[in-house]
Motif scaffolding. Structure first.
Motif, mmCIF file in Angstrom:
data_model
loop_
_atom_site.group_PDB
_atom_site.id
_atom_site.type_symbol
_atom_site.label_atom_id
_atom_site.label_comp_id
_atom_site.label_asym_id
_atom_site.label_seq_id
_atom_site.Cartn_x
_atom_site.Cartn_y
_atom_site.Cartn_z
ATOM 1 N N ASN A 60 35.308 38.060 136.698
ATOM 2 C CA ASN A 60 36.024 38.625 138.302
ATOM 3 C C ASN A 60 35.230 38.852 139.602
ATOM 4 N N ASP A 64 40.136 44.009 141.764
ATOM 5 C CA ASP A 64 40.476 44.104 140.944
ATOM 6 C C ASP A 64 41.949 43.222 140.372
ATOM 7 N N ASP A 65 42.489 42.657 139.615
ATOM 8 C CA ASP A 65 43.271 41.475 139.136
ATOM 9 C C ASP A 65 43.846 41.220 137.686
ATOM 10 N N SER A 103 37.324 44.420 138.994
ATOM 11 C CA SER A 103 36.312 44.015 139.872
ATOM 12 C C SER A 103 34.603 43.648 139.599
ATOM 13 N N GLU A 138 47.926 38.035 138.505
ATOM 14 C CA GLU A 138 48.010 38.642 139.630
ATOM 15 C C GLU A 138 47.670 38.883 141.250
ATOM 16 N N ARG A 139 47.281 38.521 141.615
ATOM 17 C CA ARG A 139 46.049 38.533 142.682
ATOM 18 C C ARG A 139 45.866 37.124 143.203
ATOM 19 N N ALA A 140 44.830 36.611 141.931
ATOM 20 C CA ALA A 140 44.181 35.499 142.672
ATOM 21 C C ALA A 140 44.784 33.801 142.166
#
Length: 159
Positions: A60, A64-65, A103, A138-140
């Motif tokens: 990553n 944060d993911d 992260s 979640e984010r990517a």
């Protein structure tokens, strides 16, 4: 002096317009995806098994993911699992809230630890076969990954 300054300003503005025009014609390089991966593989299960384990290294480089889910057209279901000691017994359990990916870190899904549990294959797996798995973060967002099936028992016997 005013005439020279005016000419200099015109030259700078003309040059700026040229730079802007050239920049507009060239696309910015694509940003590297925040989640990278390597070493994606699936352990070849015994012929009658209805589950297989998948392993991968996740890196990553972004914020944060969290790995929330996984899916594959070749399996009825894919779950994210972890192994933990319960007394003197190693137990496997699902991670319904996903797997955190802080992260700047790498997280290993490997034998004896975190892994993907691929359930109910639609057809038997073969050594060397490539299996498409979609990882949902979640984010990517979604990351399609090619996992290679490995017969580790045969490789161990060859030594």
């Amino acid at each position: 002096m005013t005439r020279v300054s005016g000419l200099a300003l015109a030259a700078v503005l003309a040059g700026a317009g040229t730079v802007w025009m050239a920049g507009a014609a060239v696309a910015a390089p694509a940003a590297a995806p925040p989640i990278a991966h390597d070493a994606a593989w699936i352990r070849l299960p015994p012929p009658a098994a209805q589950v297989a384990a998948g392993y991968i290294q996740l890196h990553n480089a972004g914020a944060d993911d969290r790995l929330l889910a996984a899916s594959s057209k070749g399996f009825a279901q894919v779950q994210i699992h972890a192994m933990r000691m319960d007394g003197e017994v190693m137990r496997m359990h699902a991670l319904p809230d996903g797997l955190p990916l802080p992260s700047g870190t790498s997280v290993a899904l490997q034998p004896g630890g975190y892994h993907l549990m691929l359930m109910t294959p639609k057809r038997p797996l073969q050594d060397g076969q490539v299996v498409q798995v979609r990882l949902q973060f979640e984010r990517a967002g979604t990351l399609p990954v090619e996992f290679v099936v490995r017969d580790v028992a045969a490789a161990a016997g060859a030594r």
